[in-house]
Design a protein around this motif. Structure first.
Motif, short mmCIF file in Angstrom:
data_model
loop_
_atom_site.label_atom_id
_atom_site.label_comp_id
_atom_site.label_asym_id
_atom_site.label_seq_id
_atom_site.Cartn_x
_atom_site.Cartn_y
_atom_site.Cartn_z
N VAL A 1 6.01 10.38 -18.17
CA VAL A 1 5.88 9.57 -16.96
C VAL A 1 4.83 8.50 -17.22
CG1 VAL A 1 5.28 9.56 -14.51
CG2 VAL A 1 6.53 11.50 -15.47
N SER A 2 5.16 7.26 -16.89
CA SER A 2 4.26 6.14 -17.13
C SER A 2 3.93 5.44 -15.82
CB SER A 2 4.94 5.15 -18.10
OG SER A 2 4.10 4.07 -18.41
N ASP A 3 2.64 5.23 -15.57
CA ASP A 3 2.15 4.65 -14.31
C ASP A 3 1.51 3.30 -14.60
OD1 ASP A 3 0.62 3.88 -12.12
OD2 ASP A 3 -0.07 5.89 -11.64
N GLY A 4 2.21 2.23 -14.19
CA GLY A 4 1.65 0.88 -14.33
C GLY A 4 1.27 0.28 -12.99
N GLY A 5 1.75 0.88 -11.90
CA GLY A 5 1.39 0.43 -10.56
C GLY A 5 1.80 -0.98 -10.22
N GLY A 6 2.72 -1.56 -11.00
CA GLY A 6 3.09 -2.95 -10.77
C GLY A 6 2.10 -3.93 -11.33
N ARG A 7 1.00 -3.43 -11.89
CA ARG A 7 -0.03 -4.30 -12.47
C ARG A 7 0.31 -4.66 -13.91
NH1 ARG A 7 -5.13 -3.98 -10.78
NH2 ARG A 7 -5.32 -5.78 -12.17
N THR B 1 -2.56 11.85 -20.89
CA THR B 1 -2.87 13.27 -20.90
C THR B 1 -1.58 14.02 -21.19
OG1 THR B 1 -2.58 13.41 -18.49
CG2 THR B 1 -4.82 13.07 -19.32
N VAL B 2 -1.72 15.19 -21.78
CA VAL B 2 -0.58 15.89 -22.36
C VAL B 2 -0.55 17.34 -21.88
CG1 VAL B 2 0.42 16.70 -24.54
CG2 VAL B 2 -0.56 14.42 -24.40
N ALA B 3 0.64 17.84 -21.56
CA ALA B 3 0.83 19.25 -21.25
C ALA B 3 1.45 19.92 -22.47
CB ALA B 3 1.75 19.41 -20.04
N VAL B 4 0.91 21.08 -22.85
CA VAL B 4 1.38 21.80 -24.02
C VAL B 4 1.80 23.21 -23.63
CG1 VAL B 4 0.71 22.76 -26.28
CG2 VAL B 4 -0.06 20.48 -25.60
N VAL C 1 4.37 23.22 -28.34
CA VAL C 1 4.95 21.88 -28.30
C VAL C 1 4.54 21.18 -27.02
CG1 VAL C 1 6.94 22.39 -29.77
CG2 VAL C 1 7.09 22.78 -27.29
N ILE C 2 4.73 19.87 -27.00
CA ILE C 2 4.38 19.06 -25.83
C ILE C 2 5.52 19.11 -24.82
CG2 ILE C 2 3.96 16.70 -25.03
CD1 ILE C 2 2.50 16.24 -27.71
N THR C 3 5.19 19.52 -23.60
CA THR C 3 6.20 19.61 -22.54
C THR C 3 6.14 18.44 -21.57
OG1 THR C 3 4.70 20.96 -21.20
CG2 THR C 3 6.20 22.13 -22.67
N GLY C 4 5.01 17.73 -21.56
CA GLY C 4 4.88 16.59 -20.65
C GLY C 4 3.82 15.62 -21.12
N ILE C 5 4.08 14.34 -20.90
CA ILE C 5 3.11 13.29 -21.22
C ILE C 5 2.92 12.44 -19.97
CG2 ILE C 5 2.59 11.30 -22.68
CD1 ILE C 5 4.47 12.52 -24.79
N ARG C 6 1.68 12.27 -19.53
CA ARG C 6 1.37 11.44 -18.36
C ARG C 6 0.58 10.25 -18.85
NH1 ARG C 6 0.39 17.38 -17.34
NH2 ARG C 6 -1.65 16.75 -18.10
#
Length: 299
Positions: free
Chosen positions: A215-221, A275-278, A282-287
């Motif tokens: 998931v990638s958060d750019g906020g429109g910026r 930040t990463v969930a493991v 293995v990696i299950t989520g990337i924020r």
């Protein structure tokens, strides 16, 4: 006496910011809540302020009410947010530890672990809660406020607050149960950063869960993926595509409440914090947060 009382109140700012951040998920919103809390404090006559036995207790309860009101409108604001919304990642110990902030450790069996650092994983769980549930959990489980005090803050009975806290605690414990031990988490993140830096698609895919979600958060910026990227191959190619697009980028590792995170810089400018969930090695989520409004504490 008035000046001493006001000085004691002003000294509680770190405490209130830590509370507001846990409640609201961004530093800017936490600062707004703290500002409103102090507006109410200094809006009282000096003689009335002087009668308050515990400035910290009064400020904590007031900040809780302010945050409850803000949470009521937060969901509507986030429906207008451009792209995916993520909590703001902060450096490890950006705020005082919860145990140093709690007024009491009553009902120790009815508390989450007070010494937890603030993590994106925890904040994402808090985002799934109702405003009242979140405020009750943070005030009682994290900051050690008694249920009668919490009840007075949120306008519910102590019994209702106990039920809300119990429900919230179950969700938090479920998330903790899925999290990898810190050493395993950081080892996987180091390998992930090395594979990404080396442009090794196969090594990168091997470190990702087949159903991994980015998931990638750019906020429109700034530019960011408007929707989650799903699947090991898709996520790996997305990341390597970013590296190819910005060949001048550099990556470094930094501690957060989630463990090591990956900081990406473009020259002297911080571009993103991931930040990463493991889980299960293995990696299950990337924020990935790219919105510059959410990277202020890293500068």
């Amino acid at each position: 006496m008035g000046d001493e009382h006001d000085d004691a109140a002003i000294a509680e700012r770190p405490h209130l910011l830590a509370l507001g951040y846990r409640m609201l998920g961004t530093v800017a919103d936490a600062e707004d809540a703290v500002q409103e809390t102090y507006t109410r404090w200094f809006g009282m006559p000096e003689a009335e302020r002087a009668e308050i036995v515990s400035p910290r207790g009064w400020l904590t309860r007031t900040a809780g009410r302010v945050c409850l009101d803000m949470l009521g409108s937060a969901r509507a604001r986030r429906e207008r947010y451009v792209g995916e919304w993520l909590p703001e990642p902060v450096p490890a110990y950006a705020f005082p530890r919860a145990s140093a902030l709690a007024d009491t450790a009553s009902d120790p069996l009815d508390h989450a672990t007070l010494d937890d650092s603030i993590s994106t994983a925890l904040l994402l769980v808090l985002e799934t809660m109702t405003p009242a549930e979140r405020v009750v959990f943070v005030l009682h489980d994290v900051f050690g406020m008694s249920f009668p005090e919490v009840a007075d803050t949120v306008g519910r009975s102590p019994a209702a607050c106990r039920q809300l806290a119990s429900s919230a605690r179950r969700r938090v414990e479920e998330e903790r149960g899925r999290a990898a031990p810190p050493a395993e988490h950081d080892s996987v993140v180091r390998a992930f950063a090395s594979a990404a830096a080396g442009g090794d698609l196969g090594a990168l895919v091997a470190l990702l869960d087949p159903e991994v979600v980015l998931v990638s958060d750019g906020g429109g910026r700034v530019s960011a993926a408007r929707r989650p990227v799903v699947g090991a191959d898709n996520v790996a190619r997305f990341l390597l595509g970013l590296a190819a697009k910005f060949p001048e980028s550099t990556a470094e590792l930094a501690p957060t409440g989630d463990g090591l995170a990956v900081l990406v810089r473009l020259g002297d400018r911080l571009d993103s914090v991931a930040t990463v969930a493991v889980g299960d090695g293995v990696i299950t989520g990337i924020r990935m947060v790219r919105n510059p409004d959410k990277l202020t504490l890293w500068s």
